[in-house]
Design a protein around this motif. Structure first.
Motif, short mmCIF file in Angstrom:
data_model
loop_
_atom_site.label_atom_id
_atom_site.label_comp_id
_atom_site.label_asym_id
_atom_site.label_seq_id
_atom_site.Cartn_x
_atom_site.Cartn_y
_atom_site.Cartn_z
N GLN A 228 50.86 -125.67 35.56
CA GLN A 228 51.23 -124.25 35.47
C GLN A 228 52.64 -124.12 34.91
OE1 GLN A 228 49.60 -123.03 39.64
NE2 GLN A 228 49.23 -121.28 38.29
N ASP A 229 52.83 -124.74 33.75
CA ASP A 229 54.15 -124.72 33.13
C ASP A 229 54.02 -124.48 31.63
OD1 ASP A 229 53.09 -127.12 32.24
OD2 ASP A 229 54.43 -128.37 33.43
N ALA A 230 55.15 -124.51 30.94
CA ALA A 230 55.17 -124.24 29.51
C ALA A 230 54.35 -125.26 28.72
CB ALA A 230 56.61 -124.21 29.00
N ALA A 231 54.36 -126.51 29.16
CA ALA A 231 53.59 -127.54 28.45
C ALA A 231 52.09 -127.24 28.52
CB ALA A 231 53.89 -128.91 29.04
N GLU A 232 51.64 -126.77 29.68
CA GLU A 232 50.22 -126.44 29.81
C GLU A 232 49.87 -125.19 29.01
OE1 GLU A 232 46.20 -126.83 31.17
OE2 GLU A 232 47.90 -128.14 30.68
N LEU A 233 50.79 -124.25 28.93
CA LEU A 233 50.58 -123.10 28.06
C LEU A 233 50.35 -123.55 26.63
CD1 LEU A 233 53.17 -120.29 28.97
CD2 LEU A 233 50.68 -120.13 28.97
N ASP A 234 51.19 -124.46 26.16
CA ASP A 234 51.05 -124.94 24.78
C ASP A 234 49.74 -125.69 24.58
OD1 ASP A 234 53.51 -123.86 24.15
OD2 ASP A 234 54.61 -125.76 24.38
N ARG A 235 49.31 -126.45 25.57
CA ARG A 235 48.06 -127.20 25.43
C ARG A 235 46.86 -126.26 25.31
NH1 ARG A 235 43.62 -129.31 28.05
NH2 ARG A 235 44.03 -128.10 29.95
N LEU A 236 46.76 -125.30 26.22
CA LEU A 236 45.63 -124.39 26.18
C LEU A 236 45.68 -123.49 24.95
CD1 LEU A 236 45.43 -123.41 29.96
CD2 LEU A 236 43.81 -124.84 28.68
N ALA A 237 46.88 -123.03 24.61
CA ALA A 237 47.02 -122.18 23.42
C ALA A 237 46.64 -122.93 22.16
CB ALA A 237 48.45 -121.66 23.30
N GLY A 238 46.97 -124.20 22.11
CA GLY A 238 46.60 -125.01 20.95
C GLY A 238 45.09 -125.13 20.81
N MET A 239 44.39 -125.24 21.94
CA MET A 239 42.93 -125.30 21.90
C MET A 239 42.34 -124.01 21.35
SD MET A 239 42.25 -127.16 25.59
CE MET A 239 40.46 -127.07 25.44
N VAL A 240 42.91 -122.86 21.77
CA VAL A 240 42.41 -121.58 21.26
C VAL A 240 42.70 -121.45 19.77
CG1 VAL A 240 42.56 -119.08 21.47
CG2 VAL A 240 42.76 -120.50 23.52
N ALA A 241 43.93 -121.77 19.38
CA ALA A 241 44.31 -121.63 17.98
C ALA A 241 43.48 -122.56 17.08
CB ALA A 241 45.80 -121.92 17.80
N ASP A 242 43.25 -123.79 17.53
CA ASP A 242 42.45 -124.72 16.73
C ASP A 242 41.02 -124.20 16.56
OD1 ASP A 242 44.56 -126.45 16.41
OD2 ASP A 242 43.95 -127.79 18.05
N ARG A 243 40.48 -123.60 17.61
CA ARG A 243 39.12 -123.06 17.51
C ARG A 243 39.09 -121.85 16.57
NH1 ARG A 243 34.25 -123.49 16.38
NH2 ARG A 243 32.71 -122.38 17.67
N CYS A 244 40.13 -121.03 16.60
CA CYS A 244 40.20 -119.91 15.65
C CYS A 244 40.22 -120.41 14.21
CB CYS A 244 41.46 -119.08 15.92
SG CYS A 244 41.43 -118.10 17.42
N VAL A 245 40.99 -121.44 13.95
CA VAL A 245 41.07 -122.00 12.60
C VAL A 245 39.72 -122.56 12.18
CG1 VAL A 245 42.13 -123.80 11.18
CG2 VAL A 245 43.55 -122.42 12.72
N GLU A 246 39.02 -123.22 13.11
CA GLU A 246 37.68 -123.71 12.80
C GLU A 246 36.75 -122.56 12.42
OE1 GLU A 246 37.58 -127.56 15.87
OE2 GLU A 246 36.28 -125.83 16.20
N LEU A 247 36.80 -121.48 13.18
CA LEU A 247 35.93 -120.35 12.89
C LEU A 247 36.26 -119.72 11.55
CD1 LEU A 247 35.72 -118.64 16.40
CD2 LEU A 247 33.90 -119.84 15.20
N LEU A 248 37.54 -119.73 11.17
CA LEU A 248 37.92 -119.15 9.89
C LEU A 248 37.33 -119.92 8.71
CD1 LEU A 248 41.67 -118.28 10.57
CD2 LEU A 248 39.77 -116.68 10.28
N ARG A 249 36.89 -121.13 8.93
CA ARG A 249 36.27 -121.92 7.86
C ARG A 249 34.76 -121.65 7.75
NH1 ARG A 249 39.12 -126.49 10.46
NH2 ARG A 249 41.19 -126.69 9.52
N GLU A 250 34.20 -120.93 8.73
CA GLU A 250 32.76 -120.68 8.73
C GLU A 250 32.44 -119.39 8.00
OE1 GLU A 250 31.31 -120.79 12.72
OE2 GLU A 250 31.98 -122.86 13.08
N PRO A 251 31.19 -119.24 7.53
CA PRO A 251 30.80 -118.01 6.83
C PRO A 251 30.99 -116.79 7.74
CG PRO A 251 29.14 -119.71 6.52
CD PRO A 251 30.08 -120.23 7.56
N PRO A 252 31.60 -115.72 7.22
CA PRO A 252 31.89 -114.56 8.06
C PRO A 252 30.83 -113.46 7.95
CG PRO A 252 33.06 -114.34 6.00
CD PRO A 252 32.27 -115.63 5.90
#
Length: 415
Positions: A234-258
């Motif tokens: 429950q600290d800044a490092a965990e914020l960055d880890r979870l946020a990175g997972m969300v951002a990476d998934r968003c980038v993956e979706l941006l590569r898919e047909p919309p």
């Protein structure tokens, strides 16, 4: 369609009462990361719609009424229909977030109104011809049903990409992500101001999308979804880890047909409906549990040494402490918008995730929670059979969430 983005800082002085947790040990003592109001505007040549997100725990009816009135006032030079949504950070200022809604503290009524106006005005100034794309996918490992430790950690993720028209490469101008997860990584004992998960995802998206690309993160129907069973700290490092997972998934979706969201010549349609929700009667949703029984459950959890069991038992006790006996109906507003082919529903308070899943349309759909009012938790009718925090503290009768979903569907169908 012209689309713009604007942002305004939301400073929080040290010593400010913080919202979100009953057992906060004291007011704010510093800043972990800055809060802001983010705004996106759409203009079809005749009608302008603005969506603003604020890094606060909730948006009460008085604040929603004030900013919406000011956005439509000719002397504010905005001239738009405005929705204001809270990201629901639990590490920001207390803005009057009580079950059933309440008044917004005076300083924050003024500060938020000013920041919203600034962000929307900047978005209008930034408007340019843009097309919109919608993508939907599953996000794993970030959010899960917080009352069911064995539930799969899978939630839906919506990503709206805004592309500049006329750019040969179709450059992405910005991204709007809808994340139906409580942004509650940081602990109740923390006294540093932070936008928590929503802010961390914004930063991670901007880092991945590159200079000049804006990112807005709205909280979806997250009433029963959090990081309780997925976070490793429950600290800044965990914020960055979870946020990175969300951002990476968003980038993956941006590569898919919309799915096409809007394009040149698309129009904006808007509608709203006022509902009166019946208050929860005495004992609604508590089953056979009472305060004494919940206290025994907490002692048993503490003796077991299981931290998850302890947190859940404590949350049930918090629900009993926070609940008040309302007898009057709770007035709320359901909002709907059609931006080209994109259907958008704005629900007040904290609807459960299944509520969003029941709102469908012919094209892509985006469902937001925490919009223009705070009636509190909006559990599904089925959830009232369990004595969990969200039900214990809820001020509305069973069936209220379904009534909101039905109203949203009807508004979208009538457009």
């Amino acid at each position: 369609m012209r689309v713009g983005h604007g942002s305004a800082d939301l400073p929080v002085p040290d010593g400010t009462p913080m919202g979100g947790y009953l057992d906060r040990p004291g007011p704010s003592t510093g800043l972990l990361d800055p809060l802001s109001v983010e705004a996106v505007t759409w203009f079809d040549g005749e009608r302008r719609f603005a969506l603003a997100t604020a890094d606060v725990i909730c948006v009460n009816e008085d604040l929603a009424h004030r900013v919406r009135s000011e956005s439509q006032s000719s002397d504010r030079s905005l001239g738009c229909e405005l929705w204001l949504a809270a990201t629901h950070t639990h590490s920001g200022p207390e803005t009057g977030c009580v079950p059933g809604g309440g008044p917004t503290p005076g300083p924050w009524l003024d500060r938020l109104s000013e920041a919203v106006g600034t962000a929307v005005r900047r978005a209008i100034d930034d408007e340019r011809p843009c097309d919109g794309e919608a993508r939907h996918g599953e996000l794993h490992g970030v959010g899960a049903d917080r009352s069911r430790p064995s539930a799969p950690a899978v939630v839906p993720l919506t990503v709206i990409a805004v592309r500049e028209r006329g750019d040969d490469d179709g450059r992405i101008a910005g991204v709007l992500a809808v994340l139906p997860v409580h942004p509650t990584v940081l602990p109740a004992a923390g006294r540093l101001v932070s936008a928590d998960l929503a802010g961390a995802v914004r930063r991670a998206l901007r880092a991945r999308l590159g200079p000049g690309v804006w990112a807005v993160v709205a909280t979806g129907a997250a009433g029963d979804i959090s990081t309780r069973h997925t976070r490793r700290g429950q600290d800044a490092a965990e914020l960055d880890r979870l946020a990175g997972m969300v951002a990476d998934r968003c980038v993956e979706l941006l590569r898919e047909p919309p799915d096409r969201a809007w394009s040149a010549g698309s129009r904006i349609a808007l509608a709203a409906r006022r509902l009166l929700l019946d208050p929860a009667g005495p004992g609604t949703g508590t089953g056979s549990a009472d305060a004494a029984e919940l206290a025994r459950g907490l002692r048993a959890a503490e003796e077991s040494g299981d931290p998850i069991a302890v947190r859940m038992a404590r949350s049930r006790m918090e629900g009993v402490r926070a609940r008040s006996a309302r007898t009057d109906p709770i007035a709320v507003h359901v909002h709907a918008a059609r931006i080209g082919e994109l259907s958008v529903a704005g629900l007040p308070g904290e609807p459960f995730l299944a509520v969003a899943g029941s709102i469908t349309s012919a094209g892509p759909v985006m469902v937001l929670g925490y919009v223009n009012g705070y009636p509190g938790y909006l559990p599904t009718a089925e959830a009232y059979g369990r004595a969990e925090y969200e039900v214990l503290v809820s001020q509305v009768a069973p069936g209220s969430a379904e009534a909101l979903a039905s109203a949203a569907r009807q508004l979208l169908e009538d457009m």
